[in-house]
Design a protein around this motif. Structure first.
Motif, PDB file in Angstrom:
ATOM      1  N   LYS A  63       0.829  -1.206   0.000  1.00 50.86           N
ATOM      2  CA  LYS A  63       0.000   0.000   0.000  1.00 50.86           C
ATOM      3  C   LYS A  63       0.865   1.258   0.000  1.00 50.86           C
ATOM      4  O   LYS A  63       0.559   2.230  -0.691  1.00 50.86           O
ATOM      5  N   LEU A  64       1.952   1.249   0.771  1.00 48.65           N
ATOM      6  CA  LEU A  64       2.852   2.399   0.820  1.00 48.65           C
ATOM      7  C   LEU A  64       3.518   2.616  -0.539  1.00 48.65           C
ATOM      8  O   LEU A  64       3.617   3.744  -1.013  1.00 48.65           O
ATOM      9  N   ALA A  65       3.946   1.533  -1.170  1.00 46.77           N
ATOM     10  CA  ALA A  65       4.572   1.640  -2.486  1.00 46.77           C
ATOM     11  C   ALA A  65       3.578   2.195  -3.502  1.00 46.77           C
ATOM     12  O   ALA A  65       3.944   3.015  -4.352  1.00 46.77           O
ATOM     13  N   GLU A  66       2.328   1.759  -3.425  1.00 46.99           N
ATOM     14  CA  GLU A  66       1.311   2.276  -4.345  1.00 46.99           C
ATOM     15  C   GLU A  66       1.060   3.759  -4.082  1.00 46.99           C
ATOM     16  O   GLU A  66       0.927   4.548  -5.010  1.00 46.99           O
ATOM     17  N   ARG A  67       1.025   4.154  -2.830  1.00 45.68           N
ATOM     18  CA  ARG A  67       0.765   5.544  -2.475  1.00 45.68           C
ATOM     19  C   ARG A  67       1.915   6.440  -2.924  1.00 45.68           C
ATOM     20  O   ARG A  67       1.710   7.558  -3.380  1.00 45.68           O
ATOM     21  N   LEU A  68       3.152   5.954  -2.781  1.00 45.83           N
ATOM     22  CA  LEU A  68       4.315   6.740  -3.167  1.00 45.83           C
ATOM     23  C   LEU A  68       4.666   6.576  -4.639  1.00 45.83           C
ATOM     24  O   LEU A  68       5.622   7.173  -5.114  1.00 45.83           O
ATOM     25  N   ASN A  69       3.927   5.728  -5.327  1.00 48.53           N
ATOM     26  CA  ASN A  69       4.119   5.471  -6.756  1.00 48.53           C
ATOM     27  C   ASN A  69       5.524   4.940  -7.038  1.00 48.53           C
ATOM     28  O   ASN A  69       6.215   5.402  -7.937  1.00 48.53           O
ATOM     29  N   ILE A  70       5.949   3.974  -6.252  1.00 49.84           N
ATOM     30  CA  ILE A  70       7.267   3.366  -6.413  1.00 49.84           C
ATOM     31  C   ILE A  70       7.123   2.141  -7.306  1.00 49.84           C
ATOM     32  O   ILE A  70       6.258   1.306  -7.094  1.00 49.84           O
TER      33      ILE A  70
END
Length: 92
Positions: A63-70
């Motif tokens: 979820k964090l990666a999706e939010r930060l667009n990584i």
């Protein structure tokens, strides 16, 4: 009358139950419950907690990666991609 065997009695009771109701018991997919010692129960609970926490951590990271667009790409330091920047030369 003659004594009936347990199998005959079970079949007779089943037939009688079939005459009374259309309800059927679901098939048994899992083995029946068994008693565990306290130590086995604690070990299973700890293992399940670790698996749950690992899944939660993976989900949070996703979820964090999706939010930060990584974007996660494969890294091949010995591969062809790492040498491409060295092939470019100045024409001066």
């Amino acid at each position: 009358g003659s004594p009936i065997t347990a199998e005959e009695r079970r079949l007779r009771d089943k037939k009688h139950l079939n005459d009374i109701t259309a309800a059927r018991l679901p098939p048994l997919h899992h083995s029946p419950a068994k008693l565990l010692s306290i130590e086995e129960s604690i070990a299973i609970q700890i293992q399940q907690k670790e698996v749950y926490e690992e899944m939660q951590a993976k989900l949070a990271a996703q979820k964090l990666a999706e939010r930060l667009n990584i974007k996660m790409l494969r890294f091949e330091p010995e591969g062809e991609a790492s040498m491409q920047y060295r092939e470019v030369r100045d024409e001066d």
